[in-house]
Design a protein around this motif. Structure first.
Motif, short mmCIF file in Angstrom:
data_model
loop_
_atom_site.label_atom_id
_atom_site.label_comp_id
_atom_site.label_asym_id
_atom_site.label_seq_id
_atom_site.Cartn_x
_atom_site.Cartn_y
_atom_site.Cartn_z
N ARG A 213 -7.04 -37.04 -15.36
CA ARG A 213 -6.29 -36.65 -16.56
C ARG A 213 -7.18 -36.07 -17.65
NH1 ARG A 213 -2.52 -37.05 -12.83
NH2 ARG A 213 -0.60 -38.04 -13.50
N GLY A 215 -8.73 -33.23 -17.59
CA GLY A 215 -8.65 -31.77 -17.68
C GLY A 215 -8.84 -31.07 -16.36
N ALA A 216 -9.89 -31.46 -15.61
CA ALA A 216 -10.23 -30.71 -14.40
C ALA A 216 -9.30 -31.04 -13.23
CB ALA A 216 -11.68 -30.98 -14.02
N ASN A 240 -14.73 -42.15 -19.55
CA ASN A 240 -14.98 -41.07 -20.50
C ASN A 240 -13.95 -41.16 -21.63
OD1 ASN A 240 -15.32 -38.67 -21.84
ND2 ASN A 240 -15.53 -37.42 -20.00
N ASP A 242 -14.57 -39.85 -24.66
CA ASP A 242 -15.20 -38.99 -25.67
C ASP A 242 -14.15 -38.19 -26.44
OD1 ASP A 242 -17.67 -38.28 -26.87
OD2 ASP A 242 -17.39 -36.27 -26.06
N GLY A 332 -18.60 -34.91 -23.73
CA GLY A 332 -17.42 -35.19 -22.91
C GLY A 332 -17.58 -34.64 -21.51
N GLU A 334 -19.03 -34.51 -18.04
CA GLU A 334 -19.46 -35.76 -17.43
C GLU A 334 -20.97 -35.89 -17.22
OE1 GLU A 334 -17.20 -36.16 -13.86
OE2 GLU A 334 -18.19 -34.48 -12.86
N GLY A 538 -18.76 -26.02 -18.36
CA GLY A 538 -17.39 -25.72 -18.75
C GLY A 538 -17.26 -25.27 -20.20
C1 LIG Z 1 -17.14 -29.38 -22.67
C2 LIG Z 1 -16.36 -30.42 -21.91
C3 LIG Z 1 -15.83 -31.50 -22.60
C4 LIG Z 1 -15.11 -32.48 -21.90
N1 LIG Z 1 -14.60 -33.51 -22.60
C5 LIG Z 1 -13.92 -34.49 -21.93
C6 LIG Z 1 -13.40 -35.62 -22.63
O1 LIG Z 1 -13.54 -35.74 -23.85
N2 LIG Z 1 -12.74 -36.56 -21.92
C7 LIG Z 1 -12.58 -36.45 -20.55
O2 LIG Z 1 -12.01 -37.35 -19.92
N3 LIG Z 1 -13.06 -35.40 -19.87
C8 LIG Z 1 -13.72 -34.42 -20.52
N4 LIG Z 1 -14.25 -33.38 -19.82
C9 LIG Z 1 -14.09 -33.39 -18.34
C10 LIG Z 1 -15.19 -34.25 -17.71
O3 LIG Z 1 -16.32 -33.43 -17.44
C11 LIG Z 1 -14.73 -34.86 -16.37
O4 LIG Z 1 -14.17 -33.87 -15.57
C12 LIG Z 1 -13.72 -35.98 -16.56
O5 LIG Z 1 -14.21 -36.99 -17.41
C13 LIG Z 1 -13.43 -36.61 -15.20
O6 LIG Z 1 -12.43 -37.57 -15.32
P1 LIG Z 1 -11.00 -37.36 -14.65
O7 LIG Z 1 -11.24 -36.98 -13.22
O8 LIG Z 1 -10.35 -38.68 -14.78
O9 LIG Z 1 -10.30 -36.28 -15.41
C14 LIG Z 1 -14.94 -32.36 -20.49
C15 LIG Z 1 -15.48 -31.26 -19.82
C16 LIG Z 1 -16.16 -30.29 -20.52
C17 LIG Z 1 -16.70 -29.12 -19.77
#
Ligand SMILES: Cc1cc2nc3c(=O)[nH]c(=O)nc-3n(C[C@H](O)[C@H](O)[C@H](O)COP(=O)(O)O)c2cc1C
Ligand code: SF4
Length: 598
Positions: A213, A215-216, A240, A242, A332, A334, A538
């Motif tokens: 959740r 983003g990716a 995470n 953040d 944020g 990872e 990213g």
């Molecule tokens: C610049 C940038 C900022 C990000 N900030 C966050 C964030 O604040 N919280 C978050 O969960 N994922 C953030 N992500 C995505 C994380 O790199 C990572 O994909 C995510 O924490 C994986 O958790 P999920 O599989 O549960 O989504 C960010 C990615 C980028 C490129």
């Protein structure tokens, strides 16, 4: 503060954090809170005790916007500079406060009583304009509240004695579905994992179709399975939290009112992958949540749900430590987050290897978003079918949206994936909507003719930010805000992003000042595409999105400002990059355009 006090405070914090170099950032944050800056004497002592060079420590301090080597004021006020806060009047409130207190935004008053500045989004878009004072959130600011704040500062009332209502943070949950509407008794998800075994639990997560959740949208079952399959003894689970994407605040609400479910999900993950150590990486802007979260952890320890022999199972040992961030959006990402957890600057790592095989201190590490851990815990209890019953084939379950901007009911909305933008806009009371920005500055602009589109990984994917702009708003101002955000937040490691973000800002300024031509628009496209294709992480890959998608969806806002001449030089390209070079401490040939840079 005397030299002796500095030594004592630093010594005490070193003790608290076990004199471990990986805890450097946590010690620096605590020093900043206690001493309003990090004095040279503290750096000396940290350097000799932790065996880290002074230059490295200074590099860490310089990287994080909440850390300072020169004293901040007794009252350190940062206004949230998200576009939504701006739309709610934050800039004029900051000016009002500055005038009342005889200072300027960006300055620390000579008597060191007050510092006033702006910061990136503080995660209060549903109750702005917002600010932070000594790290704690001030919400729903009005001219009257600014007058009260002025009086409190002038009377030198300690922030701890200020009226509570100034700091009140509401949840504003407007729509509940699977995650927010169902119970999750503490321990039930862990029990289910222990009874089913890792294999069946992973199958269940896989069948549920749970995707990240944050983003990716990576498949959660696959991530956990990759970690389990590594051959190391130690494994790590990281949440995470953040939440730095401007306009996002759903994790804030989950942390504030659903923390037990989050810790349940993290412990479930530990049971599945065989981890002993867990971290909650909490953004510095959510400092006010640290204490209640610590209490929640303590409660779980005393209930046998954390610590040694969890739920009486010999050998199932797992605990969670909270680490704070310090005002760097890139943390944020990872791999940058893991660097930060290790006490370093948050520069994204070269990948592969991915954190799931080589993460915190080289151990296999699962990093998931707050909402993902909670969804995993709920699936462990209620099953894959329960989850799949909502959403679409490719995007199962529900998504929490942080809705802000021009609508009557901003707040948290939990919807099944597949919901249309029209439905959301209707529910939150948005009228005359000119555009919606999905997924924050890194995401996409959506125009009214596309409001039939859906929130889903296969259509409009989002980590949760949903910002609404009505017809009275200047979209160019919003694009400008987002572009400035990326200039500020670029970590400076790679050229396309460091240089590209600055170039885009300059070109956009040229458009705003009506000096740009069609040629400049072409340059924006070339630079933006280059950034998307060649940036290291990213952030750089998405930093041109606000300009590129708005140029495509709303060409008129640009065309109406263009000059008809084919070219007008706006600036000396290389000279204009001096600011970026200074910020990142680079002056090598690669950082110059004339001498072989981009
Ligand atoms: C610049 C940038 C900022 C990000 N900030 C966050 C964030 O604040 N919280 C978050 O969960 N994922 C953030 N992500 C995505 C994380 O790199 C990572 O994909 C995510 O924490 C994986 O958790 P999920 O599989 O549960 O989504 C960010 C990615 C980028 C490129
Ligand atoms: S893309 Fe930007 S944020 Fe990412 S590593 Fe490069 S400079 Fe840093």
């Amino acid at each position: 503060m005397s030299e002796r006090d500095i030594q004592e405070t630093t010594g005490r914090l070193l003790e608290k954090w076990d004199r471990e170099p990986v805890n450097l950032l946590q010690i620096l944050i605590a020093l900043q809170q206690s001493l309003h800056h990090i004095p040279d004497q503290a750096v000396d002592l940290l350097s000799s005790t932790l065996n880290i060079s002074q230059a490295s420590i200074e590099g860490v301090i310089g990287f994080y916007s909440f850390l300072h080597t020169s004293p901040r004021g007794e009252y350190d006020i940062l206004f949230s500079d998200n576009i939504i806060d701006q739309m709610l009047g934050s800039r004029s409130l900051a000016t009002q406060l500055a005038e009342r207190l005889c200072t300027n935004p960006g300055d620390t008053r000579c008597d060191k009583q007050i510092s006033l500045d702006y910061t990136s989004c503080t995660g209060m878009g549903d109750q702005g304009p917002a600010a932070l004072i000594n790290g704690y959130p001030l919400t729903s600011l009005t001219p009257e509240r600014i007058d009260r704040i002025t009086a409190l500062v002038e009377m030198e009332v300690p922030v701890t004695e200020w009226p509570e209502e100034l700091f009140h943070v509401s949840n504003n949950i407007r729509r509940r579905d699977l995650l927010l509407d169902s119970d999750l008794p503490p321990g039930r998800a862990i029990e289910s994992a222990l009874t089913q075994g890792a294999g069946r639990l992973l199958d269940s997560l896989g069948n549920a179709g749970l995707r990240g959740r944050g983003g990716a949208g990576f498949k959660t079952a696959d991530k956990w399975r990759f970690c389990l399959q590594t051959d190391q003894e130690q494994r790590v689970v990281v949440c995470n939290a953040d939440e730095g994407e401007p306009g996002t605040f759903k994790d804030r609400v989950l942390l504030q009112s659903y923390a037990d479910r989050l810790f349940e999900g993290m412990t479930l993950c530990a049971a599945v992958v065989g981890a002993q150590k867990g971290f909650l990486y909490l953004r510095g802007e959510y400092l006010y949540l640290q204490e209640p979260l610590e209490q929640e952890l303590e409660q779980r320890r005393s209930n046998g749900l954390l610590g040694q022999a969890i739920l009486g199972r010999e050998g199932f040992d797992f605990d969670i430590t909270i680490h704070l961030g310090a005002g760097a959006y890139i943390c944020g990402e990872e791999s940058a987050l893991i660097e930060s957890l290790e006490g370093k600057r948050g520069i994204p790592r070269i990948r592969p290897p991915f954190p799931v095989t080589h993460g915190y201190l080289g151990y296999p590490t699962v990093v998931n978003n707050v909402e993902t851990f909670i969804a995993a815990a709920m699936i462990a209890v209620y099953g894959a079918d329960w989850f799949r019953a909502k959403g679409t084939e490719a995007s199962t379950g529900t998504k929490l949206l942080s809705i802000s901007g021009d609508c009557q009911r901003p707040g948290i909305y939990e919807y099944p994936f597949g919901v249309t933008l029209s439905e959301i806009l209707h529910d939150c009371g948005a009228e005359e909507t000119q555009a919606v920005q999905i997924a924050g500055p890194a995401g996409h602009w959506v125009a009214p003719e596309e409001f039939h589109r859906t929130i889903a990984f296969e259509d409009l994917a989002t980590g949760g930010s949903f910002m609404i702009f009505n017809r009275s708003r200047s979209l160019l101002e919003a694009v400008n805000n987002f572009t400035n955000f990326f200039v500020h937040e670029s970590c400076g490691f790679c050229t396309p992003c460091r240089v590209g973000t600055t170039l885009l800002k300059k070109l956009l300024n040229k458009i705003l000042n009506t000096h740009a031509t069609r040629k400049d628009m072409e340059s924006i496209e070339t630079i933006g595409t280059l950034m998307q294709e060649t940036s290291h992480c990213g952030l750089g890959q998405t930093a041109a999105n606000p300009i590129l998608t708005s140029m495509k969806k709303f060409p008129l806002i640009y065309k109406s400002r263009l000059r008809t001449t084919s070219f007008e030089p706006a600036f000396d390209l290389d000279a204009s990059l001096e600011e970026a070079r200074l910020a990142t401490g680079r002056d090598d040939p690669g950082a110059h355009l004339k001498r072989g840079g981009v």
